[in-house]
Design a protein around this motif. Sequence first.
Motif, PDB file in Angstrom:
ATOM      1  N   LYS A   7       0.787  -1.287  -0.166  1.00 27.27           N
ATOM      2  CA  LYS A   7       0.091  -0.036   0.216  1.00 27.27           C
ATOM      3  C   LYS A   7       0.922   1.367   0.167  1.00 27.27           C
ATOM      4  CE  LYS A   7      -4.214  -1.668   1.889  1.00 27.27           C
ATOM      5  NZ  LYS A   7      -5.276  -1.680   2.958  1.00 27.27           N
ATOM      6  N   GLU A   8       1.906   1.116   0.847  1.00 33.06           N
ATOM      7  CA  GLU A   8       2.740   2.306   0.914  1.00 33.06           C
ATOM      8  C   GLU A   8       3.407   2.697  -0.473  1.00 33.06           C
ATOM      9  OE1 GLU A   8       4.393   5.842   2.070  1.00 33.06           O
ATOM     10  OE2 GLU A   8       2.980   4.754   3.200  1.00 33.06           O
ATOM     11  N   ILE A   9       3.894   1.406  -1.154  1.00 32.32           N
ATOM     12  CA  ILE A   9       4.342   1.512  -2.577  1.00 32.32           C
ATOM     13  C   ILE A   9       3.384   2.119  -3.550  1.00 32.32           C
ATOM     14  CG2 ILE A   9       5.033   0.159  -4.521  1.00 32.32           C
ATOM     15  CD1 ILE A   9       6.274  -1.700  -2.607  1.00 32.32           C
ATOM     16  N   LEU A  10       2.091   1.785  -3.400  1.00 33.73           N
ATOM     17  CA  LEU A  10       1.226   2.119  -4.237  1.00 33.73           C
ATOM     18  C   LEU A  10       0.806   3.803  -4.120  1.00 33.73           C
ATOM     19  CD1 LEU A  10      -1.375  -0.613  -4.292  1.00 33.73           C
ATOM     20  CD2 LEU A  10       0.091  -0.150  -5.955  1.00 33.73           C
ATOM     21  N   ARG A  11       0.793   4.098  -2.554  1.00 35.11           N
ATOM     22  CA  ARG A  11       0.197   5.608  -2.375  1.00 35.11           C
ATOM     23  C   ARG A  11       1.656   6.412  -2.838  1.00 35.11           C
ATOM     24  NH1 ARG A  11      -1.522   3.776   2.531  1.00 35.11           N
ATOM     25  NH2 ARG A  11       0.560   3.344   3.335  1.00 35.11           N
ATOM     26  N   THR A  12       2.937   5.792  -2.843  1.00 33.33           N
ATOM     27  CA  THR A  12       3.979   6.813  -3.331  1.00 33.33           C
ATOM     28  C   THR A  12       4.082   6.916  -4.727  1.00 33.33           C
ATOM     29  OG1 THR A  12       5.505   5.884  -1.399  1.00 33.33           O
ATOM     30  CG2 THR A  12       6.494   6.922  -3.161  1.00 33.33           C
ATOM     31  N   LEU A 134     -30.381  13.754 -22.747  1.00 29.35           N
ATOM     32  CA  LEU A 134     -29.107  14.572 -22.135  1.00 29.35           C
ATOM     33  C   LEU A 134     -29.462  15.591 -21.392  1.00 29.35           C
ATOM     34  CD1 LEU A 134     -27.527  14.207 -25.729  1.00 29.35           C
ATOM     35  CD2 LEU A 134     -26.834  12.487 -23.743  1.00 29.35           C
ATOM     36  N   ARG A 135     -28.368  15.671 -20.325  1.00 33.04           N
ATOM     37  CA  ARG A 135     -28.659  17.029 -19.480  1.00 33.04           C
ATOM     38  C   ARG A 135     -27.224  17.203 -19.158  1.00 33.04           C
ATOM     39  NH1 ARG A 135     -32.105  14.993 -14.880  1.00 33.04           N
ATOM     40  NH2 ARG A 135     -30.706  13.372 -15.113  1.00 33.04           N
ATOM     41  N   SER A 136     -26.617  18.648 -19.534  1.00 36.20           N
ATOM     42  CA  SER A 136     -25.198  19.006 -19.143  1.00 36.20           C
ATOM     43  C   SER A 136     -25.229  19.867 -18.332  1.00 36.20           C
ATOM     44  CB  SER A 136     -24.767  19.621 -20.441  1.00 36.20           C
ATOM     45  OG  SER A 136     -24.736  18.595 -21.326  1.00 36.20           O
ATOM     46  N   THR A 137     -24.118  19.709 -17.443  1.00 40.17           N
ATOM     47  CA  THR A 137     -23.606  21.017 -16.459  1.00 40.17           C
ATOM     48  C   THR A 137     -22.091  21.328 -16.992  1.00 40.17           C
ATOM     49  OG1 THR A 137     -23.776  21.594 -13.990  1.00 40.17           O
ATOM     50  CG2 THR A 137     -23.058  19.200 -14.675  1.00 40.17           C
ATOM     51  N   LEU A 138     -21.942  22.284 -16.944  1.00 39.27           N
ATOM     52  CA  LEU A 138     -20.445  22.979 -17.095  1.00 39.27           C
ATOM     53  C   LEU A 138     -19.810  23.032 -15.940  1.00 39.27           C
ATOM     54  CD1 LEU A 138     -21.634  25.847 -19.505  1.00 39.27           C
ATOM     55  CD2 LEU A 138     -21.457  23.255 -20.144  1.00 39.27           C
ATOM     56  N   VAL A 139     -18.502  22.773 -16.102  1.00 35.67           N
ATOM     57  CA  VAL A 139     -17.488  22.430 -14.928  1.00 35.67           C
ATOM     58  C   VAL A 139     -16.990  24.100 -14.770  1.00 35.67           C
ATOM     59  CG1 VAL A 139     -15.347  21.608 -14.120  1.00 35.67           C
ATOM     60  CG2 VAL A 139     -17.007  20.116 -15.253  1.00 35.67           C
ATOM     61  N   MET A 140     -17.206  24.389 -13.552  1.00 37.81           N
ATOM     62  CA  MET A 140     -16.691  25.935 -13.223  1.00 37.81           C
ATOM     63  C   MET A 140     -15.145  25.850 -12.852  1.00 37.81           C
ATOM     64  SD  MET A 140     -17.727  28.693 -10.426  1.00 37.81           S
ATOM     65  CE  MET A 140     -19.539  28.368 -10.746  1.00 37.81           C
ATOM     66  N   LYS A 141     -14.810  24.874 -12.097  1.00 43.45           N
ATOM     67  CA  LYS A 141     -13.537  24.660 -11.432  1.00 43.45           C
ATOM     68  C   LYS A 141     -13.291  23.095 -11.108  1.00 43.45           C
ATOM     69  CE  LYS A 141     -10.685  26.558  -7.833  1.00 43.45           C
ATOM     70  NZ  LYS A 141     -10.663  27.530  -6.698  1.00 43.45           N
ATOM     71  N   ASN A 142     -12.195  22.779 -11.371  1.00 41.61           N
ATOM     72  CA  ASN A 142     -11.874  21.499 -11.384  1.00 41.61           C
ATOM     73  C   ASN A 142     -10.859  21.253 -10.072  1.00 41.61           C
ATOM     74  OD1 ASN A 142     -11.173  18.598 -11.557  1.00 41.61           O
ATOM     75  ND2 ASN A 142     -11.122  18.700 -13.561  1.00 41.61           N
ATOM     76  N   LEU A 143     -11.340  20.918  -8.959  1.00 38.62           N
ATOM     77  CA  LEU A 143     -10.508  21.274  -7.753  1.00 38.62           C
ATOM     78  C   LEU A 143      -9.457  19.855  -7.520  1.00 38.62           C
ATOM     79  CD1 LEU A 143     -13.573  21.979  -5.272  1.00 38.62           C
ATOM     80  CD2 LEU A 143     -11.869  23.656  -6.473  1.00 38.62           C
ATOM     81  N   LYS A 144      -9.971  18.594  -8.154  1.00 37.95           N
ATOM     82  CA  LYS A 144      -9.506  17.523  -7.789  1.00 37.95           C
ATOM     83  C   LYS A 144      -9.369  16.543  -8.933  1.00 37.95           C
ATOM     84  CE  LYS A 144      -8.817  14.366  -3.738  1.00 37.95           C
ATOM     85  NZ  LYS A 144      -9.693  14.134  -2.577  1.00 37.95           N
ATOM     86  N   PRO A 145      -8.467  16.876 -10.096  1.00 38.56           N
ATOM     87  CA  PRO A 145      -8.684  16.521 -11.336  1.00 38.56           C
ATOM     88  C   PRO A 145      -8.360  15.075 -11.480  1.00 38.56           C
ATOM     89  CG  PRO A 145      -6.931  17.919 -11.250  1.00 38.56           C
ATOM     90  CD  PRO A 145      -7.498  17.855  -9.973  1.00 38.56           C
ATOM     91  N   SER A 146      -7.269  14.536 -10.623  1.00 36.90           N
ATOM     92  CA  SER A 146      -7.013  13.028 -10.721  1.00 36.90           C
ATOM     93  C   SER A 146      -6.298  12.705  -9.662  1.00 36.90           C
ATOM     94  CB  SER A 146      -6.103  13.009 -11.999  1.00 36.90           C
ATOM     95  OG  SER A 146      -4.939  13.702 -12.080  1.00 36.90           O
ATOM     96  N   ALA A 147      -7.072  12.575  -8.344  1.00 38.75           N
ATOM     97  CA  ALA A 147      -6.658  12.152  -7.222  1.00 38.75           C
ATOM     98  C   ALA A 147      -6.229  10.537  -7.199  1.00 38.75           C
ATOM     99  CB  ALA A 147      -7.404  12.275  -6.248  1.00 38.75           C
ATOM    100  N   GLY A 148      -5.439  10.189  -6.701  1.00 38.78           N
ATOM    101  CA  GLY A 148      -5.289   8.566  -6.246  1.00 38.78           C
ATOM    102  C   GLY A 148      -6.301   7.950  -5.546  1.00 38.78           C
ATOM    103  N   LEU A 149      -6.120   6.437  -5.312  1.00 35.45           N
ATOM    104  CA  LEU A 149      -7.030   5.983  -4.422  1.00 35.45           C
ATOM    105  C   LEU A 149      -6.592   6.080  -3.022  1.00 35.45           C
ATOM    106  CD1 LEU A 149      -7.159   2.695  -6.440  1.00 35.45           C
ATOM    107  CD2 LEU A 149      -9.053   4.351  -6.355  1.00 35.45           C
ATOM    108  N   PRO A 150      -7.463   6.105  -1.853  1.00 38.15           N
ATOM    109  CA  PRO A 150      -7.199   6.519  -0.785  1.00 38.15           C
ATOM    110  C   PRO A 150      -6.688   5.111  -0.130  1.00 38.15           C
ATOM    111  CG  PRO A 150      -9.670   6.008  -0.818  1.00 38.15           C
ATOM    112  CD  PRO A 150      -8.982   5.874  -2.376  1.00 38.15           C
ATOM    113  N   LEU A 151      -5.494   4.748  -0.364  1.00 41.19           N
ATOM    114  CA  LEU A 151      -4.858   3.706   0.318  1.00 41.19           C
ATOM    115  C   LEU A 151      -4.308   3.960   1.593  1.00 41.19           C
ATOM    116  CD1 LEU A 151      -3.168   2.549  -2.955  1.00 41.19           C
ATOM    117  CD2 LEU A 151      -5.065   1.719  -1.826  1.00 41.19           C
TER     118      LEU A 151
END
Length: 151
Positions: A7-12, A134-151
């Motif tokens: 898990k530490e290897i994966l987090r890193t 189809l319904r759309s909503t526009l993204v105003m701000k991307n706060l956390k675009p590609s966070a890793g898994l919570p290991l």
Amino acid sequence: MIDAIDKEILRTLQNDGRMSATALAAEVGLTVAPCHRRLKDLEASGVISGYRAVVDPSSVGLGFEALVFVSLAQVDRTTIDKFEAEVSENRRITSAQRLFGDPDYILKVVTKDLDEYQKFYDTELTSLPGVLRLRSTLVMKNLKPSAGLPL
């Protein structure tokens, strides 16, 4: 079985996938040989499914994001298979999840600007197999675009 060291290897690696085996070993408190062996085992077992570069969308002219909620007219195997195949092949759709309930899917679409999105919506999203709504909503701000898994 994944243990605390794995898990530490994966987090890193989620934070820095380009880290050398030597630096990774030092970070997780192992010598290089056992760290390298664990890394290869994680890759071989499919726990680590790949490595990629994280690209800043606005730096490459793709600073517009929309989330699209899709409801299908009917939810049968043929419709789902056709819809999912087309979504998977479309490069403008960068993320797609099938949901329980209504809507059936949520898609993340990336384009240059609103005008390009409108054209994509009118020509491609509306022609996806089985689409009822189809319904759309526009993204105003991307706060956390590609966070890793919570290991």
